[in-house]
Design an enzyme around this catalytic site. Structure first.
Site, PDB file in Angstrom:
ATOM      1  N   ARG A 239     -38.049  26.337 -42.359  1.00 56.97           N
ATOM      2  CA  ARG A 239     -38.067  25.480 -41.578  1.00 56.97           C
ATOM      3  C   ARG A 239     -39.447  24.638 -41.069  1.00 56.97           C
ATOM      4  O   ARG A 239     -40.346  25.816 -40.981  1.00 56.97           O
ATOM      5  CB  ARG A 239     -37.220  25.514 -40.324  1.00 56.97           C
ATOM      6  CG  ARG A 239     -35.852  25.599 -40.711  1.00 56.97           C
ATOM      7  CD  ARG A 239     -35.275  24.299 -40.691  1.00 56.97           C
ATOM      8  NE  ARG A 239     -33.720  24.117 -40.858  1.00 56.97           N
ATOM      9  CZ  ARG A 239     -33.199  24.206 -41.987  1.00 56.97           C
ATOM     10  NH1 ARG A 239     -33.744  24.487 -43.172  1.00 56.97           N
ATOM     11  NH2 ARG A 239     -31.562  24.016 -41.867  1.00 56.97           N
ATOM     12  N   GLU A 268     -39.341  16.259 -39.461  1.00 57.47           N
ATOM     13  CA  GLU A 268     -38.545  15.698 -40.663  1.00 57.47           C
ATOM     14  C   GLU A 268     -37.795  14.250 -39.961  1.00 57.47           C
ATOM     15  O   GLU A 268     -37.316  14.230 -39.217  1.00 57.47           O
ATOM     16  CB  GLU A 268     -37.786  16.597 -41.371  1.00 57.47           C
ATOM     17  CG  GLU A 268     -38.539  17.396 -42.140  1.00 57.47           C
ATOM     18  CD  GLU A 268     -37.411  18.484 -42.881  1.00 57.47           C
ATOM     19  OE1 GLU A 268     -36.141  18.174 -43.106  1.00 57.47           O
ATOM     20  OE2 GLU A 268     -37.909  19.601 -43.010  1.00 57.47           O
ATOM     21  N   HIS A 286     -37.526  18.201 -48.831  1.00 62.90           N
ATOM     22  CA  HIS A 286     -36.469  19.099 -48.195  1.00 62.90           C
ATOM     23  C   HIS A 286     -35.369  19.019 -49.502  1.00 62.90           C
ATOM     24  O   HIS A 286     -33.901  18.782 -49.409  1.00 62.90           O
ATOM     25  CB  HIS A 286     -35.728  18.804 -47.036  1.00 62.90           C
ATOM     26  CG  HIS A 286     -34.927  19.815 -46.299  1.00 62.90           C
ATOM     27  ND1 HIS A 286     -35.034  20.050 -44.979  1.00 62.90           N
ATOM     28  CD2 HIS A 286     -34.239  20.746 -46.757  1.00 62.90           C
ATOM     29  CE1 HIS A 286     -34.335  21.133 -44.584  1.00 62.90           C
ATOM     30  NE2 HIS A 286     -33.821  21.708 -45.765  1.00 62.90           N
ATOM     31  N   GLY A 288     -34.569  22.018 -51.129  1.00 61.22           N
ATOM     32  CA  GLY A 288     -33.861  23.249 -50.976  1.00 61.22           C
ATOM     33  C   GLY A 288     -32.496  23.397 -51.879  1.00 61.22           C
ATOM     34  O   GLY A 288     -32.680  24.108 -53.027  1.00 61.22           O
TER      35      GLY A 288
HETATM   36  C1  8YV Z   1     -29.761  22.497 -46.591  1.00 67.77           C
HETATM   37  C2  8YV Z   1     -31.263  24.339 -45.710  1.00 67.77           C
HETATM   38  O1  8YV Z   1     -29.558  21.618 -47.648  1.00 67.77           O
HETATM   39  O2  8YV Z   1     -29.168  25.441 -45.926  1.00 67.77           O
HETATM   40  C3  8YV Z   1     -30.177  25.184 -44.983  1.00 67.77           C
HETATM   41  O3  8YV Z   1     -30.371  25.671 -43.988  1.00 67.77           O
HETATM   42  O4  8YV Z   1     -32.171  24.430 -45.471  1.00 67.77           O
HETATM   43  C4  8YV Z   1     -31.100  23.131 -46.745  1.00 67.77           C
HETATM   44  O5  8YV Z   1     -31.242  23.724 -48.037  1.00 67.77           O
HETATM   45  C5  8YV Z   1     -30.112  21.465 -45.261  1.00 67.77           C
HETATM   46  O6  8YV Z   1     -31.117  21.933 -44.519  1.00 67.77           O
HETATM   47  C6  8YV Z   1     -28.460  21.639 -44.661  1.00 67.77           C
HETATM   48  O7  8YV Z   1     -28.784  22.439 -43.745  1.00 67.77           O
END
Ligand code: 8YV
Length: 319
Positions: A239, A268, A286, A288
């Site tokens: 984060r 963000e 973002h 991820g």
């Molecule tokens: C999510 C993530 O896609 O799962 C998480 O906490 O950081 C991400 O990859 C997005 O943030 C939704 O929570």
């Protein structure tokens, strides 16, 4: 009884079908986070919410909602720093998240950023697209050879372990790490060091994989960045506010560290102009967990939590 559930963003069809098979579902079509007043209205109107990143579910929202109809928040995502769990609990609301579903994809993005920043991939691509590439030569765009180097992982949870496995088994990297509590089994050879500063000082690439909590706010700051080597890189896939962005910009500008790879930002979707202007930072939006099957798995896990709760069972991923 068919409970009323609000899904706060568009989600993959498979997830919506699973939710609709059990609940009276409303889907909010907006892709942006909800406004606080709308969340308050939703807490009063629905039995359950399936919220996600950025939906404002802090103490103030629960205070405004008073006695909500909502009894369950099944967060889409593992990170739930946008939810004040204590305030939700006090309001009689159970909260769950989606661990496991995000682990591999998030670790993959960490490795993507490690390689991109170490090997200057973003910088090289920008140069080529600008038409500034004059052809290969032996001393052009030399980066950090990642194979065999040391990765320092901050936070050895599920995602930290998945990063360690990839770095060690795929790239022959030594793994050192910092974790609040002792971790006996990382899954690959790894050394837990005594302090965060020691990890920062030892690693060629530091990867942040801790959750955002009041304790981890600006954990990476001027002081901890100063412990890093001038040849080292920082990667953040957790984060944004775990890293003091202003201190990181200074460190990147003044050569305190060599580069950084970021998937997350303090505010963000705002990315500071100073970061955008720097060549030695790779910036992803973002990404991820951005793969259909992963988003499906996350959504299905959130729906499973809702179903368990409203069937009178303990949700498997209660936080
Ligand atoms: C999510 C993530 O896609 O799962 C998480 O906490 O950081 C991400 O990859 C997005 O943030 C939704 O929570």
């Amino acid at each position: 009884m068919t409970e009323k559930v609000l899904i706060t963003r568009p989600l993959p069809d498979r997830v919506l079908e699973a939710a609709k098979a059990r609940f009276d579902v409303t889907i909010r079509e907006d892709t942006q986070p909800m406004a606080q007043d709308d969340v308050v209205v939703a807490l009063l109107a629905y039995d359950g919410l399936l919220p996600t990143l950025g939906d404002p579910l802090g103490a103030e929202t629960f205070a405004k909602a008073g006695t909500p109809r909502c009894r369950m928040l099944a967060n889409f995502g593992v990170g739930y720093n946008h939810i004040d769990v204590a305030a939700a609990t006090a309001a009689g609301i159970t909260v769950s998240n989606t661990p496991g579903a995000v682990t591999d994809a998030t670790a993959d993005i960490a490795l993507t950023l490690m390689l991109m920043t170490a090997r200057r991939a973003g910088e090289g691509e920008r140069m080529l697209r600008r038409g500034d590439w004059n052809g290969w030569h032996p001393t052009q765009m030399l980066g950090l050879h990642m194979t065999g180097k040391t990765v320092g992982i901050v936070g050895m949870g599920r995602i930290g372990k998945a990063i360690a496995k990839r770095a060690h088994s795929g790239f022959g990297m030594d793994v050192v790490f910092h974790n609040r509590s002792a971790v006996d089994d990382v899954g690959v050879s790894a050394h837990q060091l005594g302090s965060l500063e020691e990890v920062m000082a030892t690693a060629d690439i530091v990867v942040i994989a801790v959750p955002a909590t009041p304790e981890t706010y600006h954990l990476i700051n001027k002081k901890t960045l100063a412990a890093m080597r001038p040849t080292a890189h920082l990667v953040n896939i957790a984060r944004g506010d775990i890293v003091d962005e202003a201190a990181l910009i200074d460190a990147l500008k003044s050569g305190v560290i060599a580069g950084a790879g970021l998937d997350v930002y303090e505010k963000e979707p705002t990315v500071p102009a100073e970061l955008l202007a720097l060549e030695n930072v790779t910036l992803l939006p973002h990404l991820g967990t951005a793969a259909l099957e992963v988003r499906e798995a996350m959504g299905l896990m959130a729906v499973e939590n809702l179903i368990a709760f409203f069937d009178g069972n303990d949700p498997p991923n209660r936080v």
